[in-house]
Design a protein around this motif. Structure first.
Motif, mmCIF file in Angstrom:
data_model
loop_
_atom_site.group_PDB
_atom_site.id
_atom_site.type_symbol
_atom_site.label_atom_id
_atom_site.label_comp_id
_atom_site.label_asym_id
_atom_site.label_seq_id
_atom_site.Cartn_x
_atom_site.Cartn_y
_atom_site.Cartn_z
ATOM 1 N N TRP A 116 0.848 -1.182 0.000
ATOM 2 C CA TRP A 116 0.000 0.000 0.000
ATOM 3 C C TRP A 116 0.887 1.236 0.000
ATOM 4 C CZ3 TRP A 116 -5.331 -0.208 -0.194
ATOM 5 C CH2 TRP A 116 -5.882 -1.483 -0.050
ATOM 6 N N ARG A 117 0.530 2.222 -0.828
ATOM 7 C CA ARG A 117 1.306 3.458 -0.929
ATOM 8 C C ARG A 117 0.400 4.652 -0.667
ATOM 9 N NH1 ARG A 117 1.554 7.252 -4.417
ATOM 10 N NH2 ARG A 117 0.380 6.093 -5.960
ATOM 11 N N TYR A 118 0.926 5.590 0.100
ATOM 12 C CA TYR A 118 0.181 6.811 0.392
ATOM 13 C C TYR A 118 0.489 7.851 -0.663
ATOM 14 C CZ TYR A 118 -1.729 10.789 2.923
ATOM 15 O OH TYR A 118 -2.473 11.889 3.286
ATOM 16 N N ASP A 119 -0.549 8.383 -1.285
ATOM 17 C CA ASP A 119 -0.399 9.443 -2.271
ATOM 18 C C ASP A 119 -0.658 10.772 -1.565
ATOM 19 O OD1 ASP A 119 -0.180 10.858 -4.676
ATOM 20 O OD2 ASP A 119 -2.312 10.617 -5.117
ATOM 21 N N ALA A 120 0.403 11.553 -1.366
ATOM 22 C CA ALA A 120 0.298 12.816 -0.622
ATOM 23 C C ALA A 120 -0.597 13.818 -1.341
ATOM 24 C CB ALA A 120 1.689 13.397 -0.396
ATOM 25 N N GLU A 121 -0.624 13.764 -2.659
ATOM 26 C CA GLU A 121 -1.441 14.720 -3.414
ATOM 27 C C GLU A 121 -2.931 14.502 -3.166
ATOM 28 O OE1 GLU A 121 -2.307 15.499 -8.067
ATOM 29 O OE2 GLU A 121 -0.187 15.466 -7.474
ATOM 30 N N SER A 122 -3.381 13.256 -3.265
ATOM 31 C CA SER A 122 -4.800 12.958 -3.064
ATOM 32 C C SER A 122 -5.121 12.619 -1.611
ATOM 33 C CB SER A 122 -5.230 11.795 -3.958
ATOM 34 O OG SER A 122 -4.608 10.595 -3.547
ATOM 35 N N LYS A 123 -4.063 12.475 -0.782
ATOM 36 C CA LYS A 123 -4.206 12.104 0.626
ATOM 37 C C LYS A 123 -5.002 10.800 0.761
ATOM 38 C CE LYS A 123 -4.005 16.832 2.463
ATOM 39 N NZ LYS A 123 -2.735 17.126 2.065
ATOM 40 N N HIS A 124 -4.542 9.809 -0.001
ATOM 41 C CA HIS A 124 -5.255 8.539 -0.064
ATOM 42 C C HIS A 124 -4.251 7.398 -0.142
ATOM 43 C CE1 HIS A 124 -7.975 5.459 -1.670
ATOM 44 N NE2 HIS A 124 -8.950 6.198 -1.202
ATOM 45 N N TRP A 125 -4.574 6.260 0.482
ATOM 46 C CA TRP A 125 -3.761 5.044 0.387
ATOM 47 C C TRP A 125 -4.258 4.230 -0.796
ATOM 48 C CZ3 TRP A 125 0.549 3.775 3.042
ATOM 49 C CH2 TRP A 125 0.834 4.501 4.199
ATOM 50 N N TYR A 126 -3.320 3.739 -1.614
ATOM 51 C CA TYR A 126 -3.658 2.924 -2.768
ATOM 52 C C TYR A 126 -2.908 1.598 -2.729
ATOM 53 C CZ TYR A 126 -5.893 6.904 -5.023
ATOM 54 O OH TYR A 126 -6.724 7.952 -5.322
ATOM 55 N N LEU A 127 -3.573 0.570 -3.219
ATOM 56 C CA LEU A 127 -2.979 -0.755 -3.341
ATOM 57 C C LEU A 127 -2.139 -0.777 -4.613
ATOM 58 C CD1 LEU A 127 -2.766 -3.674 -2.336
ATOM 59 C CD2 LEU A 127 -4.890 -4.162 -3.573
ATOM 60 N N GLU A 128 -0.844 -0.995 -4.457
ATOM 61 C CA GLU A 128 0.087 -0.996 -5.590
ATOM 62 C C GLU A 128 0.154 -2.356 -6.280
ATOM 63 O OE1 GLU A 128 2.487 1.600 -6.738
ATOM 64 O OE2 GLU A 128 0.764 2.624 -5.886
ATOM 65 N N THR A 129 -0.159 -3.415 -5.560
ATOM 66 C CA THR A 129 0.056 -4.764 -6.076
ATOM 67 C C THR A 129 -1.157 -5.345 -6.796
ATOM 68 O OG1 THR A 129 -0.420 -5.504 -3.820
ATOM 69 C CG2 THR A 129 1.892 -5.383 -4.474
ATOM 70 N N GLY A 130 -2.221 -4.594 -6.907
ATOM 71 C CA GLY A 130 -3.394 -5.061 -7.634
ATOM 72 C C GLY A 130 -4.222 -6.064 -6.851
ATOM 73 N N LEU A 131 -5.254 -6.546 -7.492
ATOM 74 C CA LEU A 131 -6.139 -7.530 -6.865
ATOM 75 C C LEU A 131 -5.390 -8.842 -6.651
ATOM 76 C CD1 LEU A 131 -9.478 -7.012 -8.845
ATOM 77 C CD2 LEU A 131 -8.845 -6.098 -6.607
ATOM 78 N N PRO A 132 -5.856 -9.663 -5.708
ATOM 79 C CA PRO A 132 -5.182 -10.951 -5.494
ATOM 80 C C PRO A 132 -5.256 -11.815 -6.744
ATOM 81 C CG PRO A 132 -7.230 -10.826 -4.237
ATOM 82 C CD PRO A 132 -7.001 -9.476 -4.828
ATOM 83 N N ASP A 133 -4.163 -12.523 -7.001
ATOM 84 C CA ASP A 133 -4.103 -13.412 -8.150
ATOM 85 C C ASP A 133 -4.761 -14.733 -7.762
ATOM 86 O OD1 ASP A 133 -3.543 -14.960 -10.334
ATOM 87 O OD2 ASP A 133 -1.407 -14.506 -10.375
#
Length: 139
Positions: A116-133
């Motif tokens: 998970w990566r925090y985007d300072a611009e949008s102030k939101h956490w995003y999943l970088e690795t995508g949906l589970p395979d």
């Protein structure tokens, strides 16, 4: 008077920095709980919204692959020890997801290594690795 002003400003800046860090942690917890709830309900179309928009754009999931998620019901979602910070703007988490094939009723477990990566611009956490395979070849 100046002698008091410098330490006061320093303490204020440190306190504000701590508040930002706590806010990011709280936001991460909220995001992880919402994602877990979405996956537990088997709503992978909504779970896709947690994936970083740049990742979704660079690696779109074909409709056929998205339809595979509909073949499974989620019977378990175990976060283990929870997220591990990896710097100030990243967290990693290993999740065990139990899936039941709706056609065969066979259950299997997928290990999902999440970043998970925090985007300072949008102030939101995003999943970088995508949906589970969930493809059979990756289990």
């Amino acid at each position: 008077m100046r002698r008091l002003l410098i330490p006061l400003v320093t303490v204020s800046i440190l306190a504000l920095g701590g508040c930002a860090t706590n806010k990011r942690k709280d936001d991460l917890t909220t995001t992880l709980n919402a994602y877990a709830s979405t996956v537990r309900w088997g709503d992978f179309n909504s779970a896709l919204n947690f994936v970083d928009p740049k990742v979704r754009e660079e690696h779109p999931i074909p409709p056929l692959e998205m339809s595979r998620y509909q073949q499974y019901k989620v019977s378990g979602y175990d976060e283990g020890n929870g997220p591990t910070p990896n710097g100030e703007f990243e967290a990693k988490q290993v999740v065990k997801i139990n899936l039941v094939n709706v056609n065969t009723q066979a259950e299997r477990t997928v290990t999902d290594h999440q970043t998970w990566r925090y985007d300072a611009e949008s102030k939101h956490w995003y999943l970088e690795t995508g949906l589970p395979d969930i493809s059979a070849g990756k289990l």
